[in-house]
Scaffold this motif. Structure first.
Motif, PDB file in Angstrom:
ATOM      1  N   GLU A   1       7.221 -13.615   8.824  1.00  0.00           N
ATOM      2  CA  GLU A   1       5.798 -13.443   8.549  1.00  0.00           C
ATOM      3  C   GLU A   1       4.931 -14.000   9.676  1.00  0.00           C
TER       4      GLU A   1
ATOM      5  N   TYR B   1       6.707 -11.843  13.541  1.00  0.00           N
ATOM      6  CA  TYR B   1       7.124 -10.461  13.785  1.00  0.00           C
ATOM      7  C   TYR B   1       6.015  -9.637  14.434  1.00  0.00           C
ATOM      8  N   ASP B   2       4.779  -9.882  14.076  1.00  0.00           N
ATOM      9  CA  ASP B   2       3.679  -9.119  14.669  1.00  0.00           C
ATOM     10  C   ASP B   2       3.497  -9.430  16.150  1.00  0.00           C
TER      11      ASP B   2
ATOM     12  N   PHE C   1      11.281  -8.272   3.498  1.00  0.00           N
ATOM     13  CA  PHE C   1      10.307  -8.139   4.586  1.00  0.00           C
ATOM     14  C   PHE C   1      10.355  -6.732   5.176  1.00  0.00           C
ATOM     15  N   ARG C   2      11.535  -6.241   5.451  1.00  0.00           N
ATOM     16  CA  ARG C   2      11.653  -4.899   6.037  1.00  0.00           C
ATOM     17  C   ARG C   2      11.098  -3.826   5.092  1.00  0.00           C
TER      18      ARG C   2
ATOM     19  N   ARG D   1       8.800  -4.295   2.667  1.00  0.00           N
ATOM     20  CA  ARG D   1       7.347  -4.458   2.534  1.00  0.00           C
ATOM     21  C   ARG D   1       6.613  -3.943   3.766  1.00  0.00           C
ATOM     22  N   ARG D   2       7.213  -4.165   4.934  1.00  0.00           N
ATOM     23  CA  ARG D   2       6.567  -3.740   6.175  1.00  0.00           C
ATOM     24  C   ARG D   2       6.952  -2.318   6.591  1.00  0.00           C
ATOM     25  N   LYS D   3       7.745  -1.665   5.752  1.00  0.00           N
ATOM     26  CA  LYS D   3       8.183  -0.289   6.019  1.00  0.00           C
ATOM     27  C   LYS D   3       8.854  -0.171   7.391  1.00  0.00           C
TER      28      LYS D   3
ATOM     29  N   LYS E   1      12.478  -3.298  17.569  1.00  0.00           N
ATOM     30  CA  LYS E   1      11.175  -2.885  17.053  1.00  0.00           C
ATOM     31  C   LYS E   1      10.763  -1.562  17.687  1.00  0.00           C
TER      32      LYS E   1
END
Length: 223
Positions: free
Chosen positions: A169, A172-173, A198-199, A201-203, A220
């Motif tokens: 959280e 990753y961005d 996480f994967r 939820r973040r598609k 990524k």
């Protein structure tokens, strides 16, 4: 996991033991994965630093720094994030961590390594300089506001659900398109739950690639 001095070859390949004297628990397959990712980052000019969250005695982070040195890369930082004091207390709201059994155990004492020891290990290889940055503290305290702009490689070795989620959280961005996210503890149900959640939820649709019995990674997507 077993604690051994004399190891079968399969154990060193897979990293399925706790070494008494070694600087990493990671086996050859996970080290080769780190090398391949770093070499791809350098060859393709993927922007950002290299970060490991959860470092034990520092072996993988030292290996990252050695790779940068070998390729003459002196601009990127290697960021070393760890509490250097063991695991955080499990949170009652995190079902996956409720039965965490390592806390306050002999195993945790073995895995708790001070920042000073890790610094000394970097120094033993002549690799401690101002491009090695230490972030000391539990991940929920240090990572959200860490002085990091871009990452080319994010390696999470946190075991617990909450710690793994805190890493993803928070960071990753900041992972550049084309950068690599490496998960060390996917064989642990707590870590797997955090990564899968996480994967989803973040598609994140990039395939989760197998390294060995517990290591996974993905690259990524380019945007």
């Amino acid at each position: 996991m077993v604690l051994l001095r004399q190891l079968p070859e399969s154990a060193t390949e897979e990293g399925s033991f706790w070494p008494i004297d070694g600087h990493t628990m990671v086996g050859w397959k996970r080290l080769e994965n780190v090398q391949a990712c770093v070499e791809t980052i350098l060859a393709e000019g993927i922007e950002g630093d290299l970060l490991e969250a959860g470092v034990w005695r520092g072996g993988v982070a030292i290996f990252m720094k050695a790779l940068l040195y070998a390729y003459g890369e002196d601009m990127r930082r290697v960021i070393v994030a760890d509490s250097f004091a063991g695991f955080p207390n499990p949170r009652l709201e995190d079902r996956e961590d409720r039965h965490w059994t390592v806390k306050n155990s002999a195993a945790e004492a073995f895995m708790s390594v001070s920042e000073e020891e890790v610094r000394d290990n970097f120094s033993r290889y002549g690799l401690l300089d101002d491009k090695v940055v230490f972030l000391k503290g539990f991940f929920h305290e240090t990572l959200p506001n860490a002085p990091i702009e871009k990452l080319a490689l994010l390696r999470a070795d946190a075991d617990m659900y909450r710690s793994t989620m805190d890493i993803l959280e928070s960071l990753y961005d900041k992972l550049s398109p084309g950068g690599f996210c490496i998960i060390d503890d996917y064989a642990m149900s707590s870590c797997k739950a955090a990564v899968d959640e996480f994967r989803k939820r973040r598609k994140i649709s990039e395939p989760l690639m197998v390294i060995d019995w517990t290591g996974r990674y993905w690259r990524k997507g380019q945007t």
